[in-house]
Design a protein around this motif. Structure first.
Motif, PDB file in Angstrom:
ATOM      1  N   UNK A 127       0.838  -1.194   0.000  1.00  0.00           N
ATOM      2  CA  UNK A 127       0.000   0.000   0.000  1.00  0.00           C
ATOM      3  C   UNK A 127       0.878   1.252   0.000  1.00  0.00           C
ATOM      4  N   UNK A 128       0.353   2.328  -0.574  1.00  0.00           N
ATOM      5  CA  UNK A 128       0.980   3.636  -0.415  1.00  0.00           C
ATOM      6  C   UNK A 128       0.635   4.148   0.980  1.00  0.00           C
ATOM      7  N   UNK A 129       1.655   4.592   1.714  1.00  0.00           N
ATOM      8  CA  UNK A 129       1.467   4.900   3.129  1.00  0.00           C
ATOM      9  C   UNK A 129       2.085   6.239   3.512  1.00  0.00           C
ATOM     10  N   UNK A 130       1.399   6.946   4.388  1.00  0.00           N
ATOM     11  CA  UNK A 130       1.950   8.118   5.048  1.00  0.00           C
ATOM     12  C   UNK A 130       1.918   7.853   6.548  1.00  0.00           C
ATOM     13  N   UNK A 131       3.062   8.015   7.192  1.00  0.00           N
ATOM     14  CA  UNK A 131       3.147   7.853   8.643  1.00  0.00           C
ATOM     15  C   UNK A 131       3.381   9.217   9.261  1.00  0.00           C
ATOM     16  N   UNK A 142       6.861   8.884   3.952  1.00  0.00           N
ATOM     17  CA  UNK A 142       6.125   8.384   2.794  1.00  0.00           C
ATOM     18  C   UNK A 142       6.748   7.082   2.306  1.00  0.00           C
ATOM     19  N   UNK A 143       5.909   6.043   2.216  1.00  0.00           N
ATOM     20  CA  UNK A 143       6.336   4.728   1.728  1.00  0.00           C
ATOM     21  C   UNK A 143       5.389   4.337   0.605  1.00  0.00           C
ATOM     22  N   UNK A 144       5.941   3.966  -0.560  1.00  0.00           N
ATOM     23  CA  UNK A 144       5.037   3.618  -1.651  1.00  0.00           C
ATOM     24  C   UNK A 144       4.687   2.139  -1.638  1.00  0.00           C
ATOM     25  N   UNK A 145       3.807   1.737  -2.547  1.00  0.00           N
ATOM     26  CA  UNK A 145       3.274   0.374  -2.544  1.00  0.00           C
ATOM     27  C   UNK A 145       4.334  -0.680  -2.838  1.00  0.00           C
TER      28      UNK A 145
END
Length: 259
Positions: A127-131, A142-145
């Motif tokens: 998943x594309x993620x923002x922490x 920001x971590x992409x899928x």
């Protein structure tokens, strides 16, 4: 296999994966005990050093551990952990990670920031993620899928903003967090309260809205000491997980140490 032998085998298997997780932050230290993926216990210490650890070793059959710090490394603590654990990882830029880091200066990247990104990717892979970590500082990761850590931002946390207004001005009072926050202040204290809290909410929601223009299915994790304070104030849907950094550290430990 006898009943007793079966029990001993089961018990040995149960304790074989007991991990010690130490997350040393700017203002406090979190310590957790994990059995494989499950957190069995957690502790928070304002003052933390090697003298605290023996009591935890007496209580739990610890075999593996990881120590992460955003301040100076405690060499005495490292020596104790290396001597008393079967496997020990000091989390620095040389440690292997289950995500790809695209940060230009990984040696300067806060270990807590990276661990939070790993934790989110572990809980929501693909998943594309923002922490968002709301603590002494507010960080955005920001971590992409594909599992690549792309980078992030840092801004002052809520308490830091309150203190800065008090310390760097002549007359503004020191304000602390409160539950009731007006949209517009009607005196100096509520003006500071509304300005800081609403400013942070707008900042968080603004980042989420902007990033969702590029990543429409972006999932957002909120963690840190003030995560639950801001959770109900954001207009965007988020996952609040105060233990996200600990989860990430446990994942990094398991990734680096085989059973």
């Amino acid at each position: 296999m006898s009943v007793i032998s079966s029990f001993l085998f089961f018990f040995a298997e149960k304790i074989r994966h007991v991990n010690l997780i130490i997350e040393q932050g700017n203002t406090s230290t979190k310590v957790a005990v994990y059995n494989k993926k499950h957190m069995e216990a957690s502790f928070v210490f304002k003052d933390f050093g090697v003298e605290v650890i023996p009591s935890i070793f007496k209580e739990y059959p610890l075999t593996k551990g990881i120590y992460s710090t955003v301040i100076d490394k405690d060499d005495e603590l490292v020596a104790y952990l290396e001597s008393n654990l079967r496997d020990f990882v000091f989390f620095d830029e040389k440690v292997s990670l289950p995500v790809k880091v695209q940060y230009k200066t990984p040696e300067t990247l806060g270990r807590d920031r990276l661990a939070a990104a790993v934790g989110a990717n572990y809980l929501q892979p693909g998943k594309d993620l923002l922490v968002i970590d709301a603590g002494t500082a507010i960080t955005y990761e920001l971590i992409d899928a594909s599992g690549s850590y792309l980078g992030g931002n840092i801004s002052p946390g809520m308490t830091t903003r309150f203190r800065a207004l008090n310390q760097f001005t002549r007359k503004l009072p020191l304000v602390v967090e409160q539950e009731d926050v007006p949209l517009v202040g009607t005196d100096t204290e509520t003006a500071i309260l509304a300005g800081v809290v609403n400013g942070i909410v707008c900042e968080m929601d603004g980042y989420i809205d902007l990033l969702r223009l590029k990543y429409p299915n972006l999932l957002v994790f909120l963690t840190g000491g003030h995560s639950f304070y801001f959770e109900r104030r954001l207009k965007n849907s988020i996952f609040a997980d105060i233990n996200l950094v600990l989860t990430g550290l446990n994942r990094i430990l398991e990734y680096n140490v085989e059973d």
